[in-house]
Design an enzyme around this catalytic site. Structure first.
Site, PDB file in Angstrom:
ATOM      1  N   SER A   1       0.751  -1.109  -0.111  1.00  0.00           N
ATOM      2  CA  SER A   1      -0.015  -0.280  -0.172  1.00  0.00           C
ATOM      3  C   SER A   1       0.669   1.170   0.006  1.00  0.00           C
ATOM      4  CB  SER A   1      -0.894   0.029   1.284  1.00  0.00           C
ATOM      5  OG  SER A   1      -1.476   1.222   1.732  1.00  0.00           O
ATOM      6  N   GLY A   2       0.597   2.121  -0.811  1.00  0.00           N
ATOM      7  CA  GLY A   2       1.208   3.427  -0.834  1.00  0.00           C
ATOM      8  C   GLY A   2       0.910   4.190   0.366  1.00  0.00           C
ATOM      9  N   LEU A   3      -0.282   4.360   0.601  1.00  0.00           N
ATOM     10  CA  LEU A   3      -0.669   4.925   1.935  1.00  0.00           C
ATOM     11  C   LEU A   3       0.150   4.546   3.133  1.00  0.00           C
ATOM     12  CD1 LEU A   3      -2.280   6.775   3.777  1.00  0.00           C
ATOM     13  CD2 LEU A   3      -4.142   5.171   3.731  1.00  0.00           C
TER      14      LEU A   3
ATOM     15  N   ASP B   1       0.734  10.535   1.958  1.00  0.00           N
ATOM     16  CA  ASP B   1       0.505   9.808   0.733  1.00  0.00           C
ATOM     17  C   ASP B   1       0.196  10.567  -0.413  1.00  0.00           C
ATOM     18  OD1 ASP B   1      -0.275   7.607  -1.072  1.00  0.00           O
ATOM     19  OD2 ASP B   1      -2.168   7.293  -0.263  1.00  0.00           O
TER      20      ASP B   1
ATOM     21  N   ASP C   1       1.357  -0.889  -5.165  1.00  0.00           N
ATOM     22  CA  ASP C   1       0.594   0.358  -5.391  1.00  0.00           C
ATOM     23  C   ASP C   1       1.691   1.368  -6.071  1.00  0.00           C
ATOM     24  OD1 ASP C   1      -0.636   2.738  -5.325  1.00  0.00           O
ATOM     25  OD2 ASP C   1      -1.313   2.663  -3.033  1.00  0.00           O
TER      26      ASP C   1
ATOM     27  N   ASP D   1       1.045   4.263  -7.305  1.00  0.00           N
ATOM     28  CA  ASP D   1       0.415   5.415  -7.664  1.00  0.00           C
ATOM     29  C   ASP D   1       0.270   5.624  -9.024  1.00  0.00           C
ATOM     30  OD1 ASP D   1       0.406   5.880  -4.557  1.00  0.00           O
ATOM     31  OD2 ASP D   1       2.322   6.602  -4.654  1.00  0.00           O
TER      32      ASP D   1
ATOM     33  N   GLU E   1      -2.846   4.076 -11.114  1.00  0.00           N
ATOM     34  CA  GLU E   1      -4.063   4.987 -10.949  1.00  0.00           C
ATOM     35  C   GLU E   1      -3.984   6.319 -11.905  1.00  0.00           C
ATOM     36  OE1 GLU E   1      -3.414   5.299  -6.724  1.00  0.00           O
ATOM     37  OE2 GLU E   1      -3.809   7.602  -6.972  1.00  0.00           O
TER      38      GLU E   1
ATOM     39  N   LYS F   1       0.263  12.736  -6.915  1.00  0.00           N
ATOM     40  CA  LYS F   1      -1.084  12.237  -6.626  1.00  0.00           C
ATOM     41  C   LYS F   1      -1.357  12.612  -5.210  1.00  0.00           C
ATOM     42  CE  LYS F   1      -1.783   8.938  -4.052  1.00  0.00           C
ATOM     43  NZ  LYS F   1      -2.010   7.721  -4.134  1.00  0.00           N
TER      44      LYS F   1
ATOM     45  N   ASN G   1      -3.962  10.956  -1.839  1.00  0.00           N
ATOM     46  CA  ASN G   1      -4.748   9.870  -1.362  1.00  0.00           C
ATOM     47  C   ASN G   1      -6.221  10.163  -1.752  1.00  0.00           C
ATOM     48  OD1 ASN G   1      -6.494   8.545   0.876  1.00  0.00           O
ATOM     49  ND2 ASN G   1      -4.709   7.386   0.531  1.00  0.00           N
ATOM     50  N   SER G   2      -6.793   9.136  -2.432  1.00  0.00           N
ATOM     51  CA  SER G   2      -8.118   9.108  -2.686  1.00  0.00           C
ATOM     52  C   SER G   2      -9.365   9.725  -1.750  1.00  0.00           C
ATOM     53  CB  SER G   2      -8.550   7.819  -3.302  1.00  0.00           C
ATOM     54  OG  SER G   2      -7.658   7.442  -4.423  1.00  0.00           O
TER      55      SER G   2
ATOM     56  N   ARG H   1      -5.992   1.292 -12.605  1.00  0.00           N
ATOM     57  CA  ARG H   1      -6.788   1.622 -11.556  1.00  0.00           C
ATOM     58  C   ARG H   1      -7.644   3.106 -11.913  1.00  0.00           C
ATOM     59  NH1 ARG H   1      -5.173   2.998  -5.282  1.00  0.00           N
ATOM     60  NH2 ARG H   1      -6.328   4.797  -5.041  1.00  0.00           N
TER      61      ARG H   1
ATOM     62  N   HIS I   1     -12.333   2.180  -7.917  1.00  0.00           N
ATOM     63  CA  HIS I   1     -12.189   2.479  -6.478  1.00  0.00           C
ATOM     64  C   HIS I   1     -13.318   3.571  -6.135  1.00  0.00           C
ATOM     65  CE1 HIS I   1     -10.389   3.115  -2.798  1.00  0.00           C
ATOM     66  NE2 HIS I   1      -9.506   4.032  -2.980  1.00  0.00           N
TER      67      HIS I   1
END
Ligand code: SPV
Ligand code: MG
Length: 318
Positions: A56-58, A68, A95, A97, A124, A130, A132-133, A167, A198
């Site tokens: 996970s990038g986060l 992130d 991930d 990103d 993504e 980027k 975080n979503s 993604r 997502h």
């Protein structure tokens, strides 16, 4: 070598071999990928029985003390992934990103990840840097053709076993389901191996509608962090390929460390928490100190009478 340990819940021995990421994603069974952010969390997830990992990038950013938002460099991420790969025998989906830049950065990162043993990358459709979503509303989508160039460059640079997941952030960015489906079609035609759709809704409705319309033209991957109440049976019934539990070891670590730090600080003692933290014996088993002890027997010169204590002696004493 049996590395089975008890860590509160029952943990399994480390696996000797594993199913490939492509097999997991293509299988008819629902696949679960567990988040990990370093070698230790990867080893724990493997021993809990997970058959694949999500780098996970986060979580990796958080563990490094970054946000992130592409604050961690791609080389830092690659180094962490290498530790995860070395600590386990199960495939790692990384991930990636948005690819750390344009097509050229994306293919460079993907090739390095492949060289370090990762099994796939998820890219993504956002721009660099980027965010975080789940943070804010500034989630600009790149032009479809430009993002397809990133995907194609990664596919052309990596081997046939390396999985590329595209993604789609259209729903995160407030676009329509049609926009998400249009992008899924384009990414599929470009050669993506799976589509990650997502959402940050509290219910799975838009994910399920996407999946129904998409009709499994490529396997669908989801990240139910926000719609966590939906049972896995719903995803099975919908024909979803893979669920990513995206950040829960990292969040469990935060809760555990926060509580332990608070108690030690206020009690000025570690006595009260000793039986609530993992024992050192568990840590040593998890990291395979027994293998090191065996290796010492094989490779260190024998010092019969005044033999210095080795790892096995230390291990057995603990
Ligand atoms: C991650 O785990 O870094 C992800 C999932 O990309 S999310 O945080 O939901 O964007
Ligand atoms: Mg991420």
């Amino acid at each position: 070598m049996n590395k089975a340990i008890s860590f509160g819940a029952e943990l399994l021995p480390a696996t000797a071999s594993s199913t490939t990421l492509r097999e997991l994603i293509l299988s008819n069974d629902l696949t679960f990928l567990m988040e990990a952010h370093d070698g230790l969390s990867a080893a724990i997830a493997e021993r809990a029985g997970f058959r694949g990992l999500w780098a996970s990038g986060l979580s990796i950013a958080s563990a490094l003390g970054y946000r992130d938002a592409n604050e961690a460099s791609w080389t830092q991420v690659v180094d962490v992934v290498e530790r995860m790969v070395d600590a386990t025998n199960i495939p790692v989906l990384v991930d990636g990103d948005s690819g750390f830049g344009n097509f050229n950065n994306a293919r460079l990162v993907a090739r390095k990840l492949e060289q370090r043993g990762a099994s796939g990358i998820c890219l993504e459709d956002k721009s660099f840097p980027k965010m975080n979503s789940f943070v804010g509303d500034r989630h600009l989508l790149p032009d479809i053709d430009e993002f397809c160039g990133r995907l194609k460059a990664v596919k052309d640079t990596t081997g046939p076993d390396f999985v590329v997941v595209a993604r789609i952030e259209a729903l995160i960015a407030g676009h329509s389901l049609d926009e998400a489906l249009c992008r899924a079609d384009a990414y599929s035609e470009t050669g993506a191996d799976a589509i990650l759709i997502h959402s940050r809704e509290a219910v799975a409705d838009e994910i399920l509608t996407f999946t129904k319309e998409w009709n499994n033209k490529l396997p669908v991957v989801i990240v139910p962090t926000k719609y966590y109440k939906t049972p896995a049976s719903v995803y099975r019934d919908a024909g979803i390929s893979t669920v990513i539990w995206a950040n829960h070891s990292m969040r469990a670590a935060i809760a555990g460390m926060r509580d332990v730090c608070g108690r030690i600080r206020s009690e000025e003692s570690i006595a009260g928490i000793e039986d609530q933290v993992a024992g050192l014996d568990e840590l040593f088993r998890l990291m395979g100190y027994d293998e090191l002890a065996e290796a010492e027997e094989r490779y260190l010169p024998k010092q019969s009478a005044e033999r210095r204590p080795g790892a096995l002696d230390q291990f057995q004493k603990s």
